[in-house]
Write an enzyme that holds these catalytic residues in place. Structure first.
Site, short mmCIF file in Angstrom:
data_model
loop_
_atom_site.label_atom_id
_atom_site.label_comp_id
_atom_site.label_asym_id
_atom_site.label_seq_id
_atom_site.Cartn_x
_atom_site.Cartn_y
_atom_site.Cartn_z
N ARG A 207 -4.84 0.66 -7.21
CA ARG A 207 -3.62 1.24 -6.62
C ARG A 207 -3.04 2.34 -7.49
NH1 ARG A 207 -2.00 -2.07 -2.29
NH2 ARG A 207 -2.35 -4.29 -2.55
N ASP B 46 -5.55 -0.20 -2.18
CA ASP B 46 -6.31 -1.09 -3.06
C ASP B 46 -7.63 -1.53 -2.44
OD1 ASP B 46 -5.10 -2.82 -1.01
OD2 ASP B 46 -5.83 -4.48 -2.24
N GLY C 194 0.77 -1.24 0.00
CA GLY C 194 0.00 0.00 0.00
C GLY C 194 0.80 1.29 0.00
N GLU D 12 3.71 4.11 6.11
CA GLU D 12 2.52 3.29 5.87
C GLU D 12 1.46 4.14 5.16
OE1 GLU D 12 1.13 0.70 5.25
OE2 GLU D 12 0.35 -0.37 6.98
N ASP D 13 0.65 3.48 4.36
CA ASP D 13 -0.39 4.21 3.62
C ASP D 13 -1.49 4.72 4.55
OD1 ASP D 13 -1.30 1.61 4.17
OD2 ASP D 13 -2.07 1.22 2.16
N ASP E 158 -5.59 2.48 10.43
CA ASP E 158 -7.02 2.22 10.57
C ASP E 158 -7.27 1.77 12.02
OD1 ASP E 158 -9.66 1.85 9.62
OD2 ASP E 158 -9.28 -0.18 9.01
P1 IMP Z 1 -5.18 -1.63 10.52
O1 IMP Z 1 -4.37 -2.79 10.97
O2 IMP Z 1 -6.63 -1.80 10.80
O3 IMP Z 1 -4.66 -0.28 11.02
O4 IMP Z 1 -5.17 -1.65 8.95
C1 IMP Z 1 -4.17 -1.13 8.20
C2 IMP Z 1 -4.21 -1.74 6.81
O5 IMP Z 1 -5.56 -1.98 6.36
C3 IMP Z 1 -3.61 -0.76 5.84
O6 IMP Z 1 -2.23 -0.96 5.70
C4 IMP Z 1 -4.39 -1.05 4.59
O7 IMP Z 1 -3.73 -2.07 3.88
C5 IMP Z 1 -5.72 -1.58 5.05
N1 IMP Z 1 -6.77 -0.55 4.97
C6 IMP Z 1 -7.42 0.03 6.00
N2 IMP Z 1 -8.33 0.93 5.59
C7 IMP Z 1 -8.23 0.93 4.24
C8 IMP Z 1 -8.93 1.69 3.21
O8 IMP Z 1 -9.78 2.55 3.44
N3 IMP Z 1 -8.55 1.40 1.93
C9 IMP Z 1 -7.60 0.48 1.61
N4 IMP Z 1 -6.94 -0.23 2.54
C10 IMP Z 1 -7.25 0.00 3.84
MG MG Z 2 -3.65 -3.26 2.05
#
Ligand code: IMP
Ligand code: MG
Length: 182
Positions: free
Chosen positions: A167, A161, A45, A100-101, A104
């Site tokens: 992407r 993605d 990402g 990191e992208d 969340d």
């Molecule tokens: P976390 O572990 O919940 O913080 O998730 C992080 C990962 O979830 C990111 O690195 C993304 O790959 C994916 N992700 C979370 N939200 C989105 C979104 O809105 N679009 C695309 N990927 C997301």
């Molecule tokens: Mg991802």
């Protein structure tokens, strides 16, 4: 572009992203001046954000990459993270900045921080393009550098993605819910 029809709305334009990335590069350059800086990009990402960001940083740095995948479905993070590709080199005594992208729930970065902290870096900080703050489950994850705080919507483009698509969109857009609802 063909994928454009799946986008509900553009959330961040190319220009908004560019301006922010330049500013973040400036802040990073200032903070890490004179330090042994290693940027760690989280694949896949972050690949576009990463490549733009490094060109906005004007101090010496090294780059490395990790690929992780979280178990769970396409739009929810399960909190269980698997390392698909590890770093090539030791991070001992280096100033590590994780790129990191999107942040969340925070589970992915929480896990990565634990793994990397055990390897004795001089420091470790986070830099995220997007922060979906309302979704946070791991509350003590606070990025040193944040591009944009965004509302709880599923976004794609600029590296992000849905099921490996979108992407390559040059902006960040909200995906139509009809795409992932069925
Ligand atoms: P976390 O572990 O919940 O913080 O998730 C992080 C990962 O979830 C990111 O690195 C993304 O790959 C994916 N992700 C979370 N939200 C989105 C979104 O809105 N679009 C695309 N990927 C997301
Ligand atoms: Mg991802």
């Amino acid at each position: 572009m063909e994928d454009r029809k799946d986008i509900e709305k553009i959330m961040l334009t190319e220009r908004q992203i560019h301006n922010k990335v330049v500013q973040m590069g400036y802040e990073i350059s200032k903070k890490y001046q004179g330090k042994d800086l290693l940027l760690v990009g989280i694949l896949k990402g972050a690949f576009i954000f990463f490549s733009d960001l490094v060109r906005s940083i004007d101090i010496p740095l090294a780059v490395d990459f990790m690929a992780v995948s979280s178990y769970g479905n396409e739009t929810e993070s399960s909190g269980i993270v698997r390392i698909m590709k590890d770093l090539d080199d030791s991070i001992e005594d280096k100033h590590v900045l994780i790129i990191e992208d999107i942040l969340d729930t925070g589970h992915t970065l929480n896990y990565l921080l634990k793994v990397l902290n055990a390897r004795k870096p001089a420091s470790i900080s986070l830099c995220v393009l997007l922060d979906k703050y309302e979704r946070r489950e791991v509350v003590d994850i606070i990025p040193e550098f944040t591009g944009f705080k965004i509302e709880n919507e599923f976004v794609v483009g600029y590296g992000l993605d849905y099921a490996e698509k979108y992407r390559n969109l040059p902006y960040v857009g909200i995906l139509k819910s009809s795409i992932y609802d069925d």
